[in-house]
Design a protein around this motif. Structure first.
Motif, PDB file in Angstrom:
ATOM      1  N   VAL A 130       0.831  -1.210   0.000  1.00  0.00           N
ATOM      2  CA  VAL A 130       0.000   0.000   0.000  1.00  0.00           C
ATOM      3  C   VAL A 130       0.867   1.262   0.000  1.00  0.00           C
ATOM      4  O   VAL A 130       0.727   2.114  -0.876  1.00  0.00           O
ATOM      5  CB  VAL A 130      -0.974   0.001   1.199  1.00  0.00           C
ATOM      6  N   LEU A 131       1.757   1.375   0.968  1.00  0.00           N
ATOM      7  CA  LEU A 131       2.538   2.607   1.114  1.00  0.00           C
ATOM      8  C   LEU A 131       3.525   2.848  -0.027  1.00  0.00           C
ATOM      9  O   LEU A 131       3.688   3.980  -0.481  1.00  0.00           O
ATOM     10  CB  LEU A 131       3.313   2.590   2.438  1.00  0.00           C
ATOM     11  N   ARG A 132       4.191   1.805  -0.478  1.00  0.00           N
ATOM     12  CA  ARG A 132       5.263   1.996  -1.458  1.00  0.00           C
ATOM     13  C   ARG A 132       4.858   1.649  -2.882  1.00  0.00           C
ATOM     14  O   ARG A 132       5.447   2.131  -3.830  1.00  0.00           O
ATOM     15  CB  ARG A 132       6.505   1.171  -1.076  1.00  0.00           C
ATOM     16  N   LYS A 133       3.835   0.788  -3.059  1.00  0.00           N
ATOM     17  CA  LYS A 133       3.406   0.363  -4.393  1.00  0.00           C
ATOM     18  C   LYS A 133       2.022   0.872  -4.758  1.00  0.00           C
ATOM     19  O   LYS A 133       1.446   0.432  -5.739  1.00  0.00           O
ATOM     20  CB  LYS A 133       3.444  -1.178  -4.501  1.00  0.00           C
ATOM     21  N   HIS A 134       1.467   1.743  -3.924  1.00  0.00           N
ATOM     22  CA  HIS A 134       0.179   2.389  -4.188  1.00  0.00           C
ATOM     23  C   HIS A 134      -0.983   1.407  -4.257  1.00  0.00           C
ATOM     24  O   HIS A 134      -1.941   1.616  -4.999  1.00  0.00           O
ATOM     25  CB  HIS A 134       0.241   3.240  -5.461  1.00  0.00           C
ATOM     26  N   GLY A 135      -0.912   0.349  -3.470  1.00  0.00           N
ATOM     27  CA  GLY A 135      -2.000  -0.613  -3.417  1.00  0.00           C
ATOM     28  C   GLY A 135      -3.150  -0.091  -2.587  1.00  0.00           C
ATOM     29  O   GLY A 135      -3.083   0.993  -2.001  1.00  0.00           O
ATOM     30  N   THR A 136      -4.210  -0.870  -2.530  1.00  0.00           N
ATOM     31  CA  THR A 136      -5.391  -0.525  -1.736  1.00  0.00           C
ATOM     32  C   THR A 136      -5.833  -1.766  -0.979  1.00  0.00           C
ATOM     33  O   THR A 136      -5.979  -2.829  -1.577  1.00  0.00           O
ATOM     34  CB  THR A 136      -6.545  -0.043  -2.643  1.00  0.00           C
ATOM     35  N   GLU A 137      -6.033  -1.626   0.328  1.00  0.00           N
ATOM     36  CA  GLU A 137      -6.525  -2.762   1.095  1.00  0.00           C
ATOM     37  C   GLU A 137      -8.009  -2.967   0.800  1.00  0.00           C
ATOM     38  O   GLU A 137      -8.703  -2.042   0.388  1.00  0.00           O
ATOM     39  CB  GLU A 137      -6.296  -2.544   2.585  1.00  0.00           C
ATOM     40  N   ARG A 138      -8.462  -4.181   1.003  1.00  0.00           N
ATOM     41  CA  ARG A 138      -9.878  -4.477   0.781  1.00  0.00           C
ATOM     42  C   ARG A 138     -10.726  -3.730   1.811  1.00  0.00           C
ATOM     43  O   ARG A 138     -10.345  -3.620   2.976  1.00  0.00           O
ATOM     44  CB  ARG A 138     -10.133  -5.975   0.892  1.00  0.00           C
ATOM     45  N   PRO A 139     -11.873  -3.221   1.392  1.00  0.00           N
ATOM     46  CA  PRO A 139     -12.745  -2.521   2.338  1.00  0.00           C
ATOM     47  C   PRO A 139     -13.167  -3.452   3.466  1.00  0.00           C
ATOM     48  O   PRO A 139     -13.391  -4.634   3.258  1.00  0.00           O
ATOM     49  CB  PRO A 139     -13.948  -2.092   1.488  1.00  0.00           C
ATOM     50  N   GLY A 140     -13.235  -2.894   4.673  1.00  0.00           N
ATOM     51  CA  GLY A 140     -13.662  -3.662   5.837  1.00  0.00           C
ATOM     52  C   GLY A 140     -12.580  -4.512   6.467  1.00  0.00           C
ATOM     53  O   GLY A 140     -12.822  -5.193   7.451  1.00  0.00           O
ATOM     54  N   SER A 141     -11.359  -4.474   5.912  1.00  0.00           N
ATOM     55  CA  SER A 141     -10.295  -5.336   6.436  1.00  0.00           C
ATOM     56  C   SER A 141      -9.489  -4.683   7.558  1.00  0.00           C
ATOM     57  O   SER A 141      -8.748  -5.372   8.245  1.00  0.00           O
ATOM     58  CB  SER A 141      -9.351  -5.768   5.308  1.00  0.00           C
ATOM     59  N   LEU A 169      -8.964  -0.388  12.164  1.00  0.00           N
ATOM     60  CA  LEU A 169      -8.977   1.056  12.435  1.00  0.00           C
ATOM     61  C   LEU A 169     -10.254   1.723  11.933  1.00  0.00           C
ATOM     62  O   LEU A 169     -10.618   2.797  12.404  1.00  0.00           O
ATOM     63  CB  LEU A 169      -7.757   1.736  11.812  1.00  0.00           C
ATOM     64  N   ASP A 170     -10.948   1.094  11.011  1.00  0.00           N
ATOM     65  CA  ASP A 170     -12.200   1.672  10.516  1.00  0.00           C
ATOM     66  C   ASP A 170     -13.220   1.820  11.639  1.00  0.00           C
ATOM     67  O   ASP A 170     -13.927   2.815  11.714  1.00  0.00           O
ATOM     68  CB  ASP A 170     -12.765   0.822   9.374  1.00  0.00           C
ATOM     69  N   ALA A 171     -13.277   0.850  12.537  1.00  0.00           N
ATOM     70  CA  ALA A 171     -14.251   0.869  13.634  1.00  0.00           C
ATOM     71  C   ALA A 171     -13.694   1.503  14.912  1.00  0.00           C
ATOM     72  O   ALA A 171     -14.415   1.609  15.903  1.00  0.00           O
ATOM     73  CB  ALA A 171     -14.718  -0.552  13.935  1.00  0.00           C
ATOM     74  N   ASN A 172     -12.444   1.925  14.897  1.00  0.00           N
ATOM     75  CA  ASN A 172     -11.824   2.497  16.090  1.00  0.00           C
ATOM     76  C   ASN A 172     -12.446   3.855  16.429  1.00  0.00           C
ATOM     77  O   ASN A 172     -12.450   4.755  15.593  1.00  0.00           O
ATOM     78  CB  ASN A 172     -10.316   2.648  15.870  1.00  0.00           C
ATOM     79  N   ASP A 173     -12.942   3.989  17.657  1.00  0.00           N
ATOM     80  CA  ASP A 173     -13.525   5.246  18.114  1.00  0.00           C
ATOM     81  C   ASP A 173     -12.738   5.872  19.265  1.00  0.00           C
ATOM     82  O   ASP A 173     -13.188   6.850  19.857  1.00  0.00           O
ATOM     83  CB  ASP A 173     -14.970   5.022  18.574  1.00  0.00           C
TER      84      ASP A 173
END
Length: 159
Positions: free
Chosen positions: A49-60, A63-67
């Motif tokens: 992701v950081l170096r090759k401009h990839g994208t993680e799968r949604p919901g994986s 941190l998405d649910a971190n409040d």
């Protein structure tokens, strides 16, 4: 620097989807490392992701649910990028923020996949973080849609 277009042989690639950018121009950043140096300090998913401009799968990303209260930093160089105060649940499956911290990010035009998007990267190491869209909440109306694997969370009060 030409970027790899596939994930053949990448361990743990099940949480990633195609890179968001096929090619990029080499730049010099405050934190600059060789590809081999990045591979030594990043997980395979972070590197993709950081170096090759990839994208993680949604919901994986958890941190998405971190409040929790705290700061989201670059997983590559630990630069503070976003405050939890600007995080919101976008329903997209990726951690989303309506505003970055001052002097944290830089942007570039991304016209891959026949779309015009604005890529967001860490201004200190150049790591690809995600994209920014004009469908976010007030007060900015922006949605900084970030790959969770490109971020680390530092709880409020932690050193």
């Amino acid at each position: 620097m030409a970027l790899a277009g596939g994930f053949a042989g990448l361990k743990g690639a099940s949480t990633l989807i195609q890179p968001s950018q096929a090619d990029t121009t080499p730049e010099t950043f405050e934190v600059t490392k060789t590809e081999e140096e990045w591979k030594k300090i990043l997980t395979p998913e972070q590197f993709q992701v950081l170096r090759k401009h990839g994208t993680e799968r949604p919901g994986s990303s958890p941190l998405d649910a971190n409040d929790a209260a705290g700061t989201y930093v670059c997983a590559g160089c630990a630069l503070a990028l976003y405050s939890s105060d600007t995080k919101f649940h976008s329903g997209t499956g990726w951690p989303s923020f309506w505003k970055p911290l001052e002097n944290a990010i830089a942007t570039a035009q991304d016209d891959t996949y026949s779309m015009m998007r604005t890529e967001v990267h860490c201004r200190r190491c150049g790591g690809h973080l995600g994209h920014v869209f004009n469908d976010g909440p007030k007060p900015t109306g922006l949605r900084y849609c970030m790959n969770g694997v490109a971020l680390k969370f530092v709880p409020k009060g932690a050193a």
